[in-house]
Design an enzyme around this catalytic site. Structure first.
Site, PDB file in Angstrom:
ATOM      1  N   ASP A 169       0.832  -1.131  -0.047  1.00 40.54           N
ATOM      2  CA  ASP A 169       0.068   0.095  -0.124  1.00 40.54           C
ATOM      3  C   ASP A 169       1.037   1.345   0.018  1.00 40.54           C
ATOM      4  O   ASP A 169       0.857   2.077  -0.845  1.00 40.54           O
ATOM      5  CB  ASP A 169      -1.019   0.031   1.190  1.00 40.54           C
ATOM      6  CG  ASP A 169      -1.695  -1.232   1.243  1.00 40.54           C
ATOM      7  OD1 ASP A 169      -2.611  -1.418   0.589  1.00 40.54           O
ATOM      8  OD2 ASP A 169      -1.223  -2.246   2.308  1.00 40.54           O
TER       9      ASP A 169
ATOM     10  N   GLU B  70       2.144  -6.520  -5.190  1.00 46.37           N
ATOM     11  CA  GLU B  70       1.801  -5.735  -6.245  1.00 46.37           C
ATOM     12  C   GLU B  70       2.848  -4.953  -6.766  1.00 46.37           C
ATOM     13  O   GLU B  70       3.236  -5.078  -7.994  1.00 46.37           O
ATOM     14  CB  GLU B  70       0.746  -4.892  -5.944  1.00 46.37           C
ATOM     15  CG  GLU B  70       0.379  -3.616  -7.051  1.00 46.37           C
ATOM     16  CD  GLU B  70      -0.902  -2.947  -6.610  1.00 46.37           C
ATOM     17  OE1 GLU B  70      -1.878  -3.622  -5.994  1.00 46.37           O
ATOM     18  OE2 GLU B  70      -1.057  -2.130  -7.418  1.00 46.37           O
TER      19      GLU B  70
HETATM   20  O1  TRH Z   1       4.526  -6.130   0.863  1.00 49.81           O
HETATM   21  P1  TRH Z   1       3.796  -6.810  -0.229  1.00 49.81           P
HETATM   22  O2  TRH Z   1       3.327  -7.946   0.005  1.00 49.81           O
HETATM   23  O3  TRH Z   1       2.107  -5.951  -0.244  1.00 49.81           O
HETATM   24  C1  TRH Z   1       1.149  -6.443  -0.576  1.00 49.81           C
HETATM   25  C2  TRH Z   1       0.468  -6.015  -1.889  1.00 49.81           C
HETATM   26  O4  TRH Z   1       0.636  -4.703  -2.136  1.00 49.81           O
HETATM   27  C3  TRH Z   1      -0.741  -6.474  -2.055  1.00 49.81           C
HETATM   28  O5  TRH Z   1      -1.325  -6.336  -3.115  1.00 49.81           O
HETATM   29  C4  TRH Z   1      -1.620  -5.948  -0.805  1.00 49.81           C
HETATM   30  O6  TRH Z   1      -2.956  -6.498  -1.180  1.00 49.81           O
HETATM   31  C5  TRH Z   1      -0.910  -6.228   0.396  1.00 49.81           C
HETATM   32  O7  TRH Z   1       0.458  -5.971   0.424  1.00 49.81           O
HETATM   33  C6  TRH Z   1      -1.837  -5.487   1.685  1.00 49.81           C
HETATM   34  O8  TRH Z   1       4.464  -6.681  -1.723  1.00 49.81           O
HETATM   35  P2  TRH Z   1       4.651  -5.498  -2.570  1.00 49.81           P
HETATM   36  O9  TRH Z   1       3.153  -4.813  -3.351  1.00 49.81           O
HETATM   37  O10 TRH Z   1       5.626  -5.869  -3.319  1.00 49.81           O
HETATM   38  O11 TRH Z   1       5.262  -4.203  -1.915  1.00 49.81           O
HETATM   39  C7  TRH Z   1       6.556  -4.149  -1.128  1.00 49.81           C
HETATM   40  C8  TRH Z   1       7.262  -2.861  -1.361  1.00 49.81           C
HETATM   41  O12 TRH Z   1       8.328  -2.750  -0.430  1.00 49.81           O
HETATM   42  C9  TRH Z   1       7.611  -2.447  -2.486  1.00 49.81           C
HETATM   43  O13 TRH Z   1       7.396  -1.170  -2.775  1.00 49.81           O
HETATM   44  C10 TRH Z   1       9.152  -2.546  -2.812  1.00 49.81           C
HETATM   45  C11 TRH Z   1       9.394  -2.551  -1.313  1.00 49.81           C
HETATM   46  N1  TRH Z   1      10.819  -2.921  -0.793  1.00 49.81           N
HETATM   47  C12 TRH Z   1      11.878  -2.051  -0.490  1.00 49.81           C
HETATM   48  O14 TRH Z   1      11.766  -0.895  -0.805  1.00 49.81           O
HETATM   49  N2  TRH Z   1      12.967  -2.577  -0.010  1.00 49.81           N
HETATM   50  C13 TRH Z   1      12.872  -3.909   0.412  1.00 49.81           C
HETATM   51  O15 TRH Z   1      14.182  -4.258   1.247  1.00 49.81           O
HETATM   52  C14 TRH Z   1      11.868  -4.697   0.198  1.00 49.81           C
HETATM   53  C15 TRH Z   1      12.077  -6.128   0.492  1.00 49.81           C
HETATM   54  C16 TRH Z   1      10.497  -4.333  -0.405  1.00 49.81           C
END
Ligand code: TRH
Length: 360
Positions: free
Chosen positions: A15, A266
């Site tokens: 989010d 996402e």
């Molecule tokens: O964390 P997520 O599993 O988020 C999920 C999805 O958005 C899903 O659709 C939603 O319903 C749920 O949350 C509530 O995976 P996502 O979407 O990839 O988000 C991770 C974020 O973290 C992404 O912007 C990348 C960031 N990130 C970093 O900046 N540094 C890191 O070291 C890591 C591992 C991730």
């Protein structure tokens, strides 16, 4: 323009991750953003340059635009400036105090002066997205009764709102990748939930030490990795490195440098597409099983070859049977052709700007 973007952190990091990317892309194009967040703590690693303080405020200046992160309940008064656009991310609903303030301060008779109000939806490749994109949702009750909220759906086809894609994501890197030698599987990043097939994956020949190394992202996936290791015999232990939480830009660089990326949710899925490397998606699991058709629709759009499809279904616990070995050249070619299709489409922020201009 001044934008109010609203983000409630439900769970995980997507989010806030999406809202931050959206804000940063708009700010880099000269816009001013007030990003209202109920729990901005993850910005300390996701966007350390914003320097979040203990009260949930942060500031980031761009060449011409700027982002101000505000706590969800931050007060507004007579002197507060009204914005041109409101975005509720993922149907989070506006905070009540903002609605009350807006009813008194943005209630001009001339509808043209009302802010354009959007609901930015979750990303999906399912058919309903094209049908629902840009549909109006009239407000029937409350202080803002009579206004209209618009659905804005990100997506993978021209009839959807597209994907967040900053200007530095050019076609050049995909072209360079295409010309590169046959890819070798030496490094895989791992960002996932708790896939049952994880210990089985660790035992695949494709991932055997010493030629292969796992780079394990922090959090749920790292815990699942530790758990999976307990099922691995000593003589088959994989090579791995645990990573600390890194900023979004470092995370993007990590994906670009690996040969295979395990991503989830996402935002990291979109980033895996821009990285142009083979990837496996762990879709956010939903109790009602809605993630099954959502994954199928994505694999269809991706034109995934059979073994890549099978790996996905098994990784997501949606099929029995054994995990196939990795076919890196085939999988990478598939991702590169999907990336090329996306590069020919208009990115999400450009489409958003176009839509807002139409409605004002
Ligand atoms: O964390 P997520 O599993 O988020 C999920 C999805 O958005 C899903 O659709 C939603 O319903 C749920 O949350 C509530 O995976 P996502 O979407 O990839 O988000 C991770 C974020 O973290 C992404 O912007 C990348 C960031 N990130 C970093 O900046 N540094 C890191 O070291 C890591 C591992 C991730």
């Amino acid at each position: 323009m001044l934008w109010d973007i609203f983000c409630r952190v439900i769970d995980n990091h997507g989010d806030l991750g999406v809202c931050w990317r959206l804000s940063a892309d708009l700010a880099s194009r000269g816009h001013h953003i007030r990003l209202w967040v109920d729990d901005a703590s993850a910005l300390t690693w996701m966007a350390p340059q914003a320097q979040l303080n203990d009260q949930g405020w942060a500031q980031l200046r761009f060449e011409t635009g700027h982002i101000e992160v505000r706590p969800w309940m931050a007060a507004l008064n007579e002197a507060s400036v009204a914005s041109e656009v409101w975005i509720e991310a993922f149907g989070c609903e506006l905070p009540a105090h903002f609605v009350n303030w807006a009813a008194h301060n943005t209630n001009s008779e001339d509808k043209k002066n009302h802010p354009v109000w959007l609901n930015l939806e979750y990303l999906s490749a399912e058919n309903y997205v094209e049908r629902s994109h840009k549909l109006p949702s009239p407000i029937m009750a409350g202080p803002l009764k009579g206004r209209t909220k618009w659905f804005f759906y990100p997506g993978f086809t021209e009839k959807t709102g597209g994907l967040i894609r900053e200007s530095h994501q050019s076609g050049a890197s995909a072209a360079a990748l295409t010309q590169a030698a046959i890819p070798q599987l030496q490094r895989s990043s791992l960002f996932c939930y708790e896939p049952e097939a994880l210990s089985e994956a660790l035992l695949l020949k494709s991932f055997a030490a010493p030629q292969h190394q796992w780079l394990v992202a922090h959090g749920r996936g790292a815990k699942a990795f530790d758990q999976a290791l307990t099922h691995i015999p000593q003589n088959a232990m994989p090579l791995f490195q645990k990573l600390p939480p890194v900023s979004q830009s470092e995370f993007d660089r990590l994906l670009a440098q690996c040969d295979l990326n395990f991503v989830r949710g996402e935002d990291s899925l979109v980033r895996a597409l821009w990285a142009g490397k083979a990837f496996i998606w762990h879709i956010y699991p939903q109790e009602d099983g809605a993630h099954g058709p959502k994954l199928e629709a994505f694999l269809e759009w991706l034109q995934a070859p059979q073994c890549l499809r099978l790996f996905h279904l098994k990784w997501n616990g949606l099929t029995p049977g054994a995990l196939p070995e990795v076919d890196l050249p085939l999988w990478q070619a598939c991702v590169q052709s999907a990336r090329a299709r996306l590069m020919a489409q208009i990115d999400l922020v450009s489409q958003l700007l176009q839509f807002v201009a139409e409605k004002r």
